[in-house]
Design a protein around this motif. Structure first.
Motif, PDB file in Angstrom:
ATOM      1  N   LYS A   1      22.468 -39.987   3.597  1.00  0.00           N
ATOM      2  CA  LYS A   1      21.088 -40.409   3.835  1.00  0.00           C
ATOM      3  C   LYS A   1      20.221 -39.199   4.152  1.00  0.00           C
ATOM      4  O   LYS A   1      19.088 -39.088   3.663  1.00  0.00           O
TER       5      LYS A   1
ATOM      6  N   VAL B   1      19.476 -37.304   0.990  1.00  0.00           N
ATOM      7  CA  VAL B   1      18.473 -37.980   0.175  1.00  0.00           C
ATOM      8  C   VAL B   1      17.086 -37.810   0.799  1.00  0.00           C
ATOM      9  O   VAL B   1      16.110 -37.478   0.114  1.00  0.00           O
ATOM     10  N   GLU B   2      17.011 -38.008   2.111  1.00  0.00           N
ATOM     11  CA  GLU B   2      15.724 -37.888   2.806  1.00  0.00           C
ATOM     12  C   GLU B   2      15.153 -36.479   2.720  1.00  0.00           C
ATOM     13  O   GLU B   2      13.931 -36.295   2.686  1.00  0.00           O
TER      14      GLU B   2
ATOM     15  N   LEU C   1      19.293 -34.822  -2.788  1.00  0.00           N
ATOM     16  CA  LEU C   1      19.898 -35.787  -3.713  1.00  0.00           C
ATOM     17  C   LEU C   1      18.930 -36.936  -3.914  1.00  0.00           C
ATOM     18  O   LEU C   1      18.058 -37.186  -3.069  1.00  0.00           O
ATOM     19  N   ALA C   2      19.118 -37.653  -5.008  1.00  0.00           N
ATOM     20  CA  ALA C   2      18.301 -38.838  -5.275  1.00  0.00           C
ATOM     21  C   ALA C   2      19.212 -40.005  -5.621  1.00  0.00           C
ATOM     22  O   ALA C   2      20.161 -39.850  -6.391  1.00  0.00           O
TER      23      ALA C   2
ATOM     24  N   ASP D   1      20.892 -44.127  -4.224  1.00  0.00           N
ATOM     25  CA  ASP D   1      21.298 -44.996  -3.116  1.00  0.00           C
ATOM     26  C   ASP D   1      22.322 -44.260  -2.256  1.00  0.00           C
ATOM     27  O   ASP D   1      23.427 -43.960  -2.727  1.00  0.00           O
ATOM     28  N   PRO D   2      21.985 -43.957  -0.990  1.00  0.00           N
ATOM     29  CA  PRO D   2      22.907 -43.197  -0.126  1.00  0.00           C
ATOM     30  C   PRO D   2      24.287 -43.843   0.024  1.00  0.00           C
ATOM     31  O   PRO D   2      25.298 -43.142   0.050  1.00  0.00           O
TER      32      PRO D   2
ATOM     33  N   ILE E   1      26.180 -43.217  -3.254  1.00  0.00           N
ATOM     34  CA  ILE E   1      26.521 -41.798  -3.366  1.00  0.00           C
ATOM     35  C   ILE E   1      27.645 -41.459  -2.390  1.00  0.00           C
ATOM     36  O   ILE E   1      28.589 -40.735  -2.722  1.00  0.00           O
TER      37      ILE E   1
ATOM     38  N   SER F   1      26.836 -33.584  -7.124  1.00  0.00           N
ATOM     39  CA  SER F   1      25.547 -33.203  -6.537  1.00  0.00           C
ATOM     40  C   SER F   1      24.562 -32.754  -7.618  1.00  0.00           C
ATOM     41  O   SER F   1      23.371 -33.121  -7.576  1.00  0.00           O
TER      42      SER F   1
ATOM     43  N   LEU G   1      23.032 -35.605  -9.314  1.00  0.00           N
ATOM     44  CA  LEU G   1      22.199 -36.481  -8.481  1.00  0.00           C
ATOM     45  C   LEU G   1      20.979 -35.772  -7.905  1.00  0.00           C
ATOM     46  O   LEU G   1      20.304 -36.319  -7.033  1.00  0.00           O
ATOM     47  N   ARG G   2      20.724 -34.556  -8.375  1.00  0.00           N
ATOM     48  CA  ARG G   2      19.525 -33.866  -7.894  1.00  0.00           C
ATOM     49  C   ARG G   2      18.266 -34.569  -8.396  1.00  0.00           C
ATOM     50  O   ARG G   2      18.241 -35.070  -9.535  1.00  0.00           O
ATOM     51  N   PRO G   3      17.216 -34.588  -7.588  1.00  0.00           N
ATOM     52  CA  PRO G   3      15.972 -35.224  -8.028  1.00  0.00           C
ATOM     53  C   PRO G   3      15.456 -34.570  -9.314  1.00  0.00           C
ATOM     54  O   PRO G   3      15.573 -33.355  -9.476  1.00  0.00           O
TER      55      PRO G   3
END
Length: 199
Positions: free
Chosen positions: A140, A143-144, A148-149, A151-152, A155, A192, A195-197
């Motif tokens: 989380k 993501v915050e 990462l982008a 659902d925590p 992921i 990772s 899942l990077r933004p």
């Protein structure tokens, strides 16, 4: 007439029985261990364990509960370290691997295929959820913070699955000593990156 047991007596015997159960369960598998063997391991009569636990599943649940609580404590301590979200996430990952290899019997039992129904053991369910929470809390934060982008929870499950799989491969001799850590690093880096933004 049997002597009256104090709370301390009960707690001490339960702990010794759980330690013996952990050794036997890890060595032979829970299905192969009997209450009689557990009693023999402690040098007590075959009926003595029944004064402290309902049955073997009750003992196994207690062993797992203690294991998950120790595991959760290790992860929580790692997560509480100073640093940014990535550093804290790396600390949690390292704590996970370290716990597994420093306590292989406990780890194997926590995730053994032979699992009692957690709903029947509220303390086991609580301990397992406590450990799982830390495995998603650090995600989380990632993501915050924009690392990462997605659902925590999902992921966290991806990282958990890859980490657990690598550890089991090494524990069963399918990877050389130290191979799990190397592979975990590579797999988690790949996850990772994916899942990077998006820029």
């Amino acid at each position: 007439m049997p002597r009256v047991l104090t709370e301390s007596d009960v707690a001490d015997f339960r702990e010794r029985l759980c330690e013996a159960a952990e050794r036997l369960f890890a060595g032979k598998g829970p299905e192969a261990v009997t209450m009689r063997q557990l009693a023999a391991e402690l040098g007590v009569s075959p009926m003595t364990p029944y004064r402290y636990f309902k049955d073997k599943d009750d003992i196994l649940a207690a062993v797992r509960t203690m294991g998950f609580d120790r595991f959760a404590e290790a992860l929580e301590t790692a997560y509480a370290t100073e640093g940014d979200a990535r550093a804290r996430g790396a600390a949690v990952g390292e704590a996970y691997v370290t716990f597994a290899f420093e306590h292989p019997q406990t780890y194997k039992l926590m995730f053994d295929m032979y699992q009692p129904d957690e709903d029947a053991y509220p303390e086991l369910k609580r301990a397992a959820q406590r450990a799982r929470a830390t495995m998603s809390d650090y995600v989380k934060a990632l993501v915050e913070s924009g690392h990462l982008a997605g659902d925590p929870e999902r992921i966290g499950e991806m990282f958990w699955a890859s980490t657990h799989g690598c550890i089991v491969l090494e524990m069963t001799g399918k990877l050389p000593p130290g191979g799990a850590r190397k592979l975990i690093g590579e797999v988690n880096s790949a996850i990772s990156r994916g899942l990077r933004p998006q820029a």
